[in-house]
Design a protein around this motif. Structure first.
Motif, PDB file in Angstrom:
ATOM      1  N   TYR A  72       0.806  -1.220   0.000  1.00 49.29           N
ATOM      2  CA  TYR A  72       0.000   0.000   0.000  1.00 49.29           C
ATOM      3  C   TYR A  72       0.836   1.266   0.000  1.00 49.29           C
ATOM      4  O   TYR A  72       0.480   2.271   0.582  1.00 49.29           O
ATOM      5  CB  TYR A  72      -1.011  -0.047   1.147  1.00 49.29           C
ATOM      6  CG  TYR A  72      -1.986  -1.170   0.917  1.00 49.29           C
ATOM      7  CD1 TYR A  72      -3.039  -0.997   0.025  1.00 49.29           C
ATOM      8  CD2 TYR A  72      -1.789  -2.414   1.502  1.00 49.29           C
ATOM      9  CE1 TYR A  72      -3.893  -2.055  -0.265  1.00 49.29           C
ATOM     10  CE2 TYR A  72      -2.635  -3.477   1.215  1.00 49.29           C
ATOM     11  CZ  TYR A  72      -3.697  -3.283   0.324  1.00 49.29           C
ATOM     12  OH  TYR A  72      -4.522  -4.320   0.029  1.00 49.29           O
ATOM     13  N   MET A  73       1.952   1.211  -0.687  1.00 43.50           N
ATOM     14  CA  MET A  73       2.843   2.356  -0.788  1.00 43.50           C
ATOM     15  C   MET A  73       2.117   3.528  -1.447  1.00 43.50           C
ATOM     16  O   MET A  73       1.467   3.374  -2.465  1.00 43.50           O
ATOM     17  CB  MET A  73       4.030   1.921  -1.655  1.00 43.50           C
ATOM     18  CG  MET A  73       5.123   2.946  -1.750  1.00 43.50           C
ATOM     19  SD  MET A  73       6.417   2.310  -2.796  1.00 43.50           S
ATOM     20  CE  MET A  73       7.118   1.034  -1.764  1.00 43.50           C
ATOM     21  N   ASN A  74       2.240   4.722  -0.854  1.00 40.52           N
ATOM     22  CA  ASN A  74       1.602   5.895  -1.473  1.00 40.52           C
ATOM     23  C   ASN A  74       2.626   6.737  -2.235  1.00 40.52           C
ATOM     24  O   ASN A  74       3.805   6.363  -2.335  1.00 40.52           O
ATOM     25  CB  ASN A  74       0.871   6.731  -0.410  1.00 40.52           C
ATOM     26  CG  ASN A  74       1.826   7.265   0.644  1.00 40.52           C
ATOM     27  OD1 ASN A  74       3.006   7.474   0.369  1.00 40.52           O
ATOM     28  ND2 ASN A  74       1.320   7.463   1.848  1.00 40.52           N
ATOM     29  N   ALA A  75       2.169   7.880  -2.759  1.00 38.76           N
ATOM     30  CA  ALA A  75       3.030   8.699  -3.627  1.00 38.76           C
ATOM     31  C   ALA A  75       4.295   9.181  -2.928  1.00 38.76           C
ATOM     32  O   ALA A  75       5.388   9.116  -3.483  1.00 38.76           O
ATOM     33  CB  ALA A  75       2.230   9.888  -4.151  1.00 38.76           C
ATOM     34  N   SER A  76       4.141   9.655  -1.701  1.00 35.63           N
ATOM     35  CA  SER A  76       5.330  10.200  -1.048  1.00 35.63           C
ATOM     36  C   SER A  76       6.307   9.088  -0.664  1.00 35.63           C
ATOM     37  O   SER A  76       7.523   9.285  -0.650  1.00 35.63           O
ATOM     38  CB  SER A  76       4.954  11.057   0.166  1.00 35.63           C
ATOM     39  OG  SER A  76       4.572  10.238   1.230  1.00 35.63           O
ATOM     40  N   GLU A  77       5.753   7.918  -0.380  1.00 38.65           N
ATOM     41  CA  GLU A  77       6.642   6.779  -0.093  1.00 38.65           C
ATOM     42  C   GLU A  77       7.372   6.331  -1.366  1.00 38.65           C
ATOM     43  O   GLU A  77       8.541   5.960  -1.311  1.00 38.65           O
ATOM     44  CB  GLU A  77       5.848   5.610   0.509  1.00 38.65           C
ATOM     45  CG  GLU A  77       5.529   5.827   1.967  1.00 38.65           C
ATOM     46  CD  GLU A  77       4.379   4.941   2.453  1.00 38.65           C
ATOM     47  OE1 GLU A  77       4.166   4.912   3.670  1.00 38.65           O
ATOM     48  OE2 GLU A  77       3.697   4.297   1.620  1.00 38.65           O
ATOM     49  N   LEU A  78       6.664   6.396  -2.491  1.00 42.62           N
ATOM     50  CA  LEU A  78       7.300   6.042  -3.762  1.00 42.62           C
ATOM     51  C   LEU A  78       8.464   7.008  -4.050  1.00 42.62           C
ATOM     52  O   LEU A  78       9.552   6.585  -4.428  1.00 42.62           O
ATOM     53  CB  LEU A  78       6.286   6.076  -4.911  1.00 42.62           C
ATOM     54  CG  LEU A  78       6.876   5.817  -6.307  1.00 42.62           C
ATOM     55  CD1 LEU A  78       7.453   4.407  -6.413  1.00 42.62           C
ATOM     56  CD2 LEU A  78       5.838   6.031  -7.405  1.00 42.62           C
ATOM     57  N   ASP A  79       8.206   8.292  -3.818  1.00 45.58           N
ATOM     58  CA  ASP A  79       9.253   9.310  -3.969  1.00 45.58           C
ATOM     59  C   ASP A  79      10.469   8.960  -3.125  1.00 45.58           C
ATOM     60  O   ASP A  79      11.599   9.017  -3.578  1.00 45.58           O
ATOM     61  CB  ASP A  79       8.722  10.658  -3.462  1.00 45.58           C
ATOM     62  CG  ASP A  79       8.361  11.575  -4.602  1.00 45.58           C
ATOM     63  OD1 ASP A  79       8.034  11.041  -5.678  1.00 45.58           O
ATOM     64  OD2 ASP A  79       8.399  12.798  -4.407  1.00 45.58           O
ATOM     65  N   ARG A  80      10.183   8.624  -1.888  1.00 44.43           N
ATOM     66  CA  ARG A  80      11.268   8.361  -0.928  1.00 44.43           C
ATOM     67  C   ARG A  80      12.093   7.143  -1.353  1.00 44.43           C
ATOM     68  O   ARG A  80      13.314   7.201  -1.371  1.00 44.43           O
ATOM     69  CB  ARG A  80      10.687   8.152   0.474  1.00 44.43           C
ATOM     70  CG  ARG A  80      11.747   8.001   1.561  1.00 44.43           C
ATOM     71  CD  ARG A  80      11.117   7.920   2.955  1.00 44.43           C
ATOM     72  NE  ARG A  80      10.079   6.893   3.058  1.00 44.43           N
ATOM     73  CZ  ARG A  80      10.307   5.598   3.181  1.00 44.43           C
ATOM     74  NH1 ARG A  80      11.543   5.147   3.225  1.00 44.43           N
ATOM     75  NH2 ARG A  80       9.307   4.735   3.261  1.00 44.43           N
ATOM     76  N   LEU A 122      12.325   5.802  -4.309  1.00 47.02           N
ATOM     77  CA  LEU A 122      13.000   6.048  -5.582  1.00 47.02           C
ATOM     78  C   LEU A 122      14.288   6.840  -5.323  1.00 47.02           C
ATOM     79  O   LEU A 122      15.349   6.534  -5.864  1.00 47.02           O
ATOM     80  CB  LEU A 122      12.070   6.826  -6.527  1.00 47.02           C
ATOM     81  CG  LEU A 122      12.597   7.067  -7.933  1.00 47.02           C
ATOM     82  CD1 LEU A 122      12.887   5.760  -8.651  1.00 47.02           C
ATOM     83  CD2 LEU A 122      11.591   7.886  -8.747  1.00 47.02           C
ATOM     84  N   LYS A 123      14.160   7.834  -4.466  1.00 51.16           N
ATOM     85  CA  LYS A 123      15.311   8.649  -4.075  1.00 51.16           C
ATOM     86  C   LYS A 123      16.386   7.760  -3.437  1.00 51.16           C
ATOM     87  O   LYS A 123      17.563   7.850  -3.767  1.00 51.16           O
ATOM     88  CB  LYS A 123      14.830   9.708  -3.083  1.00 51.16           C
ATOM     89  CG  LYS A 123      15.719  10.892  -2.960  1.00 51.16           C
ATOM     90  CD  LYS A 123      14.919  12.121  -2.572  1.00 51.16           C
ATOM     91  CE  LYS A 123      14.888  12.350  -1.087  1.00 51.16           C
ATOM     92  NZ  LYS A 123      14.197  13.577  -0.699  1.00 51.16           N
ATOM     93  N   GLU A 124      15.938   6.888  -2.565  1.00 51.30           N
ATOM     94  CA  GLU A 124      16.869   5.972  -1.891  1.00 51.30           C
ATOM     95  C   GLU A 124      17.588   5.064  -2.883  1.00 51.30           C
ATOM     96  O   GLU A 124      18.800   4.879  -2.807  1.00 51.30           O
ATOM     97  CB  GLU A 124      16.109   5.077  -0.907  1.00 51.30           C
ATOM     98  CG  GLU A 124      16.010   5.617   0.496  1.00 51.30           C
ATOM     99  CD  GLU A 124      15.124   4.725   1.364  1.00 51.30           C
ATOM    100  OE1 GLU A 124      14.455   5.277   2.246  1.00 51.30           O
ATOM    101  OE2 GLU A 124      15.075   3.475   1.139  1.00 51.30           O
ATOM    102  N   GLU A 125      16.814   4.508  -3.811  1.00 54.03           N
ATOM    103  CA  GLU A 125      17.404   3.558  -4.766  1.00 54.03           C
ATOM    104  C   GLU A 125      18.371   4.264  -5.715  1.00 54.03           C
ATOM    105  O   GLU A 125      19.402   3.693  -6.061  1.00 54.03           O
ATOM    106  CB  GLU A 125      16.307   2.832  -5.560  1.00 54.03           C
ATOM    107  CG  GLU A 125      15.491   1.840  -4.729  1.00 54.03           C
ATOM    108  CD  GLU A 125      16.311   0.736  -4.064  1.00 54.03           C
ATOM    109  OE1 GLU A 125      17.424   0.429  -4.538  1.00 54.03           O
ATOM    110  OE2 GLU A 125      15.853   0.182  -3.048  1.00 54.03           O
ATOM    111  N   ILE A 126      18.049   5.482  -6.138  1.00 57.39           N
ATOM    112  CA  ILE A 126      18.955   6.215  -7.021  1.00 57.39           C
ATOM    113  C   ILE A 126      20.235   6.581  -6.274  1.00 57.39           C
ATOM    114  O   ILE A 126      21.348   6.417  -6.784  1.00 57.39           O
ATOM    115  CB  ILE A 126      18.269   7.468  -7.613  1.00 57.39           C
ATOM    116  CG1 ILE A 126      17.182   7.039  -8.613  1.00 57.39           C
ATOM    117  CG2 ILE A 126      19.282   8.366  -8.322  1.00 57.39           C
ATOM    118  CD1 ILE A 126      16.354   8.171  -9.181  1.00 57.39           C
ATOM    119  N   ALA A 127      20.066   7.017  -5.024  1.00 58.40           N
ATOM    120  CA  ALA A 127      21.249   7.354  -4.213  1.00 58.40           C
ATOM    121  C   ALA A 127      22.130   6.128  -4.012  1.00 58.40           C
ATOM    122  O   ALA A 127      23.352   6.192  -4.083  1.00 58.40           O
ATOM    123  CB  ALA A 127      20.820   7.935  -2.873  1.00 58.40           C
TER     124      ALA A 127
END
Ligand code: GDP
Length: 304
Positions: free
Chosen positions: A66-74, A76-81
């Motif tokens: 049940y991941m929401n938009a802000s969690e997806l942002d977070r 994605l940011k983590e994985e790119i970093a």
């Protein structure tokens, strides 16, 4: 040390689309992931790296249904970093301070027009300002403009430029520049090279000859082979990275002109695909617009 201005276009045009991908959705589904894939590819992250990121996101979504938009942002940011840190293990903390070897020899490679000479000028200026003694070598002897431009930078910054003029042997310029660096007790020697890609064998021979003569003076030189790529050229930058990494042992990247492009994702893709750290990024024409790459600042700027 904000990158916001330099990466505005990338952020506005692509990474902000992220929010829209989740509008009207309560969770991350197949459609959202497809959208995300599209966003990454159009920002020139590259197919291979995009698929890698999507796979990692998918894995995390399957755990957190049940991941929401802000969690997806977070995440994605983590994985790119995380991806960037795999290839940029040692983020340089301080700007242009003393290096391990003396003189530290940097051989700069890249095709014409990518911002090679400008990058060398900016580097010379920043090293100089940080208290380092710098010597430049104008070994891009095939273009009069390149030699002239480097001499201009040398005068402006106040550092010597070793040059034999146009059409002279680049290896001999490199040799003299490194010798001059040793004689002057310099901290950094930066050598410009010709950016011709006419044939692979030629490029390889030319660069290896330049390296060999440097090594007569300093056996482990060059300490850094810095490939300059124009970040606004997207897939061309990938092609050039491929050619140059085949021709010589590139161990650092400078990605320029990120201020003029929406395709800043190229930084993520190239560093991942070639396993070479991005050391510098160019986000404008001013000397201080050449910045030491910091993955955290970079990722933060993309999502702000
Ligand atoms: P070279 O042929 O590779 O040596 O390229 P130059 O150093 O002559 O640069 C080509 C042009 O790109 C020049 O007009 C530079 O001012 C410009 N340039 C280089 N780096 C950057 C950058 O990070 N941002 C912007 N906007 N322009 C840049």
């Amino acid at each position: 040390e904000s990158l916001d201005k330099g990466l505005e276009k990338t952020k506005d045009n692509f990474f902000s689309k992220l929010g829209k991908a989740m509008i009207g959705k309560s969770k991350v589904d197949e459609e959202v992931l497809d959208e995300l894939e599209e966003i990454l590819i159009t920002s020139d992250v590259g197919v291979e790296t995009t698929l890698k990121i999507i796979k990692r996101i998918e894995e995390r979504v399957s755990v957190d249904k049940y991941m929401n938009a802000s969690e997806l942002d977070r995440i994605l940011k983590e994985e790119i970093a995380k991806l960037l840190s795999e290839n940029n293990a040692q983020d340089v903390k301080s700007y242009f301070t003393a290096t391990s070897a003396k003189p530290y020899v940097i051989m700069v490679v890249g095709v014409n027009g990518v911002g090679k000479t400008t990058t060398i000028g900016k580097l010379a200026s920043q090293f100089h300002k940080a208290g380092n003694k710098v010597v430049l070598g104008a070994a891009d002897t095939f273009r009069a403009a390149a030699v002239d431009q480097l001499i201009l930078w040398g005068n402006r910054v106040g550092v010597p430029v070793i040059s034999h003029g146009m059409n002279t042997d680049p290896a001999s310029v490199a040799y003299d520049a490194v010798r001059e660096g040793v004689a002057r007790n310099a901290d950094v020697v930066i050598i410009d090279t010709a950016g011709r890609l006419h044939t692979k064998v030629n490029l390889m021979n030319e660069l290896s000859k330049i390296k060999k003569v440097m090594q007569k003076v300093i056996p482990d030189a060059p300490h850094e082979i810095l490939l300059v790529l124009d970040g606004s050229t997207g897939q061309n930058a990938f092609i050039q990275a491929k050619e140059f990494t085949r021709a010589t042992e590139v161990n650092a990247l400078a990605i320029t002109k990120l201020d003029g492009t929406a395709k800043g994702g190229v930084v993520i893709g190239i560093s991942d695909q070639f396993k070479i750290p991005v050391k510098y990024i160019g986000v404008g024409e001013k000397v201080e617009d050449l910045q030491i790459f910091n993955r955290q600042t970079f990722v933060e700027s993309l999502f702000k």
